[in-house]
Design an enzyme around this catalytic site. Structure first.
Site, short mmCIF file in Angstrom:
data_model
loop_
_atom_site.label_atom_id
_atom_site.label_comp_id
_atom_site.label_asym_id
_atom_site.label_seq_id
_atom_site.Cartn_x
_atom_site.Cartn_y
_atom_site.Cartn_z
N HIS A 55 110.79 22.55 -88.46
CA HIS A 55 110.81 21.28 -89.40
C HIS A 55 112.04 21.27 -90.08
O HIS A 55 112.67 19.99 -90.12
CB HIS A 55 109.66 21.24 -90.20
N GLN A 107 116.31 25.46 -96.61
CA GLN A 107 117.26 26.53 -97.21
C GLN A 107 118.72 26.42 -96.81
O GLN A 107 118.91 25.73 -95.75
CB GLN A 107 116.54 27.89 -96.69
N SER A 133 103.61 27.76 -85.25
CA SER A 133 104.13 26.58 -85.79
C SER A 133 103.38 25.37 -85.43
O SER A 133 103.32 24.87 -84.19
CB SER A 133 105.74 26.41 -85.21
N GLU A 142 110.36 33.75 -84.46
CA GLU A 142 109.93 32.90 -85.57
C GLU A 142 110.47 31.41 -85.20
O GLU A 142 111.58 31.29 -84.55
CB GLU A 142 110.72 33.49 -86.89
N LYS A 190 110.90 40.40 -82.81
CA LYS A 190 109.83 39.23 -83.55
C LYS A 190 110.53 37.95 -83.35
O LYS A 190 111.89 37.89 -83.08
CB LYS A 190 109.76 39.50 -85.13
N ASP A 192 111.32 41.23 -96.62
CA ASP A 192 111.97 40.03 -96.73
C ASP A 192 111.40 38.75 -97.31
O ASP A 192 110.22 38.81 -97.49
CB ASP A 192 112.39 39.57 -95.09
N HIS A 231 101.58 28.04 -92.40
CA HIS A 231 102.59 28.99 -92.17
C HIS A 231 102.66 30.17 -92.65
O HIS A 231 102.98 31.15 -91.85
CB HIS A 231 103.97 28.23 -92.67
N GLU A 242 112.87 29.29 -101.81
CA GLU A 242 113.07 29.98 -100.33
C GLU A 242 114.62 30.31 -100.13
O GLU A 242 114.82 30.06 -99.01
CB GLU A 242 112.40 29.29 -99.09
N HIS A 288 111.76 27.41 -86.71
CA HIS A 288 112.44 26.73 -87.84
C HIS A 288 112.60 25.42 -87.38
O HIS A 288 113.50 24.81 -87.52
CB HIS A 288 113.58 27.31 -88.36
#
Length: 742
Positions: free
Chosen positions: A102, A245, A540, A98, A96, A273, A54, A317, A100
């Site tokens: 899982h 999170q 991923s 990304e 961008k 970040d 990751h 996180e 998430h």
């Protein structure tokens, strides 16, 4: 309070406790060699997250190097929080995507919500104001109660976060297939706007400068989230709920505004970040990029829970946190800004010149590691690759045309397939008009936002047909890029660049790594031909559930520039009497199609083929015609073929219809041949349009009778249906499935 005693260095090695963190025997030996001693528990934890797939891309780097990453307009390519592309007038677009995946599989609301929050932070950490969010979602079949739950919660999580923070969700895609049953995909994309002078980098420069922690307090949520995202899903994954999170969009809104104000202050040196791997990745990466080191006192870290260890603080996180580097002596200026927003800004360390990450806790040095080893020197694996047996079989199989006895019934059935059906149930939960810049809302080929104070606008989309990639990953990779570009062009925009999210199964399986390689080859070729460089993205892997991989799903996020808002185009027919054209020829290509899946319950055969030079030529010709004002509407032909594309075009607020004549048998209406568009043109522009777009074929016209009538050239009636009935079926499909008890 943490009552667990951490194991000793010797225990970690002898009992191979590092394996529980995803570190292999060879990697542990390499770590020992790099630092010249045994790592302690905090240090091996730090290495484990920084060397996870990751964070390090250790399995995918050889593949990522294939992508074109530079271009005339590219100001920042891969390597920072987000990529940046020039759009003229000293302005740039930052974007961008990304994943998430899982977290969303086990805690769908928070998994999706924090995915949105994280990608927004990536964009504003570059100095940009986020202006839009998109999402690309994949679920199992919507007849499953578990899938219904995941779908409803993921959409609610995206809406809950995006709506609260005040950024419009303007587009995306949702697809359903059994391969995602145990492993849904939640990919979030954010687009921001920036002036060139405000661009910031995540670098810790200037020895002695202060390292500041800003935002929310650190808790125990999300510990080992990056490691969790780098392993297969299994029945035991539910036990890792603590790796998910928890987000607070109102805190993020304050953090966003405070950071954008700080960016205008010349005391700011660098900003990043705290995303995957939290404080660990932000500190190590910022130092490594600047050729410096960082020393921090963890006693100063704002903590939400008592008794947190160094290991827990570094691997947490917790959301809504940023790491800043500030000119020494000017800390109070930053504190004052964050005070206005009722946020903490705490000096926790300083920049050093020794290229080490040094951490103190309770008066002791608990970590001393070289930042380059953490951020840049993870081992890179060239995994074995093997063509799966099914691929050769598919390549040699021309999928026959499924039998279509009644094309009207088939069209109704296709419009009710969840992948094709209206996603109004989804986007009605999103505030897509907040900030009032949205010109084209969700439901057309791309979302469009105006740029205030200019005539310009931005078009944005996400695309990927994973079925094609399963049949032929290289051809499917080309098609994913081409379809994204078609959607951008149909909106009146010039495609600028790509951000990609490579969602695949376990790369340690040779057949999966072969899929990754071939898909990257296809994406790379298409990006080169279409002049859309890859400016960033996400990988991923390990998207498998109990050993079964998802379809290869490299999602393409693309942004395009509309030079004049007068060029903005949508997919819907505008007025009766306009002429209807199809651009591009229809071939009997049914492998991987929605029709094949619906009628045969499986997909097989040779995937649709694409000629990228022809694709580029048609896109350029259509965009030129749009800019000249010849085009009333434009829609790309994708899932469901020409029949579905025409039906979607005719669904307008007016009760319009269309009367068209097509070539061939009924099944061809639902072929998914590539590089095709459905376009409507005013009669007065007929000659000019036909001269501009050589491949355009006049097939009929828009009518005022609210009836869709399609016949073939032999006069055989294929489709005869009321537009409003088609629309009712299309719009009602997903709500109806969600209400059913099946």
């Amino acid at each position: 309070m943490s009552l667990l005693l951490e194991p000793s260095k010797e225990q970690i090695k002898e009992e191979k406790l590092y394996q529980q963190m995803g570190v292999s025997d060879d990697e542990f030996a390499l770590i020992e060699s790099i630092i010249g001693r045994l790592p302690n528990y905090t240090e091996i934890g730090i290495f484990s997250v920084m060397w996870s797939e990751h964070c390090s891309y250790k399995n995918s780097k050889p593949v990522l190097r294939k992508f074109p990453t530079s271009g005339e307009r590219v100001l920042q390519g891969p390597g920072e929080g987000a990529g940046i592309v020039d759009i003229g007038d000293n302005q740039a677009v930052v974007f961008k995507i990304e994943s998430h995946n899982h977290p969303s599989a086990i805690e769908p609301y928070q998994g999706a919500a924090t995915g949105v929050g994280g990608i927004i932070r990536d964009v504003f950490s570059m100095g940009a104001r986020p202006i839009a969010v998109l999402n690309s979602l994949r679920f199992g079949e919507l007849t499953s109660p578990r899938v219904k739950y995941l779908f409803e919660e993921v959409v609610a999580g995206i809406a809950g976060y995006g709506n609260c923070i005040g950024i419009p969700t303007v587009g995306g895609e949702v697809q359903f297939d059994a391969s995602y049953e145990g492993n849904p995909l939640v990919n979030a994309m954010c687009v921001g706007l920036i002036d060139h002078k405000d661009i910031k980098k995540g670098q810790a420069k200037g020895v002695g400068n202060t390292v500041m922690y800003v935002g929310a307090k650190t808790g125990r949520d999300g510990i080992h989230g990056a490691t969790f995202a780098s392993e297969e899903m299994s029945d035991s994954s539910e036990e890792k709920r603590s790796a998910v999170q928890v987000g607070d969009p109102f805190m993020e809104k304050l953090l966003l505004e405070a950071c954008l104000e700080v960016i205008q202050c010349d005391a700011l040196v660098g900003i990043q970040d705290m995303g995957a791997a939290g404080l660990t990745s932000s500190s190590a990466e910022m130092a490594s990029k600047a050729g410096s080191g960082i020393e921090m006192n963890l006693d100063l870290i704002p903590q939400r829970e008592t008794g947190m260890t160094a290991y827990e603080m570094m691997l947490s996180e917790s959301q809504e946190r940023m790491l800043l580097v500030i000119e020494r002596g000017r800390e109070q200026e930053i504190v004052d800004i964050f005070d206005k927003y009722d946020l903490e800004a705490v000096s926790v360390g300083h920049v050093t010149d020794d290229k080490m990450l040094r951490l103190r806790h309770n008066g002791e040095v608990v970590c001393e590691l070289p930042v380059d080893a953490l951020a840049e020197e993870a081992p890179v694996y060239h995994k074995p690759s093997a063509e799966p047996a099914y691929y050769r079989e598919f390549q040699e199989t021309e999928a026959p045309a499924p039998e279509v006895k009644d094309a009207t019934e088939t069209l109704f059935a296709l419009l009710q397939q969840p992948t094709i059906a209206s996603k109004e149930w989804v986007y009605d939960q999103y505030d897509y008009m907040v900030r009032t810049n949205t010109v084209v809302a969700p439901g057309s080929d791309a979302g469009v936002l105006r740029i205030r104070g200019t005539k310009k606008a931005l078009a944005m989309t996400t695309d990927c047909n994973a079925r094609y990639l399963y049949l032929d990953p290289e051809e499917g990779g080309k098609i994913a890029v081409a379809e994204a570009a078609r959607n951008i062009v149909c909106s009146g925009a010039e495609p600028l660049a790509v951000t990609d999210n490579l969602n695949f199964g376990n790369p340690e399986k040779p057949e999966i790594f072969w899929q990754i390689e071939k898909a990257a080859d296809g994406i790379s070729e298409a990006c080169n031909v279409l002049s859309t460089p890859v400016i960033g993205g996400n990988v991923s892997l390990y998207n498998e559930s109990n050993g079964t991989a998802i379809y290869p799903t490299p999602v393409i996020g693309m942004v395009g520039l509309i030079e004049d808002t007068a060029h903005i185009t949508t997919q819907h027919f505008k007025q009766a009497g306009d002429l209807v054209y199809v651009i591009g020829e229809t071939k009997p290509e049914f492998a991987g199609s929605e029709l094949q899946k619906m009628t045969e319950g499986r997909i097989y055969g040779k995937a649709p083929q694409i000629d990228l030079d022809i694709e580029l030529s048609r896109q350029k010709a259509l965009l030129d015609a749009i800019k000249k004002g010849f085009v009333q509407s434009a829609h790309d032909v994708s899932e469901g073929g020409l029949g579905v594309a025409i039906a979607e075009s005719v669904m307008t607020t007016e009760n319009l219809g269309a009367n068209v004549t097509v070539e061939g048998e009924a099944a061809l209406l639902f072929s998914e041949s590539q590089s095709r568009f459905v376009v409507s043109v005013k009669k007065e522009h007929q000659a000019a349009f036909e001269a501009a777009v050589a491949d355009a074929v006049h097939i009929g016209e828009v009518t005022a009778d609210g009836l869709l009538a399609i016949q073939n050239q032999d006069g055989q009636q294929l489709v005869h249906a009321q537009t409003k009935e088609l629309e009712r079926a299309w719009k009602g499909a997903i709500p109806c499935l969600l209400k059913s008890k099946a």
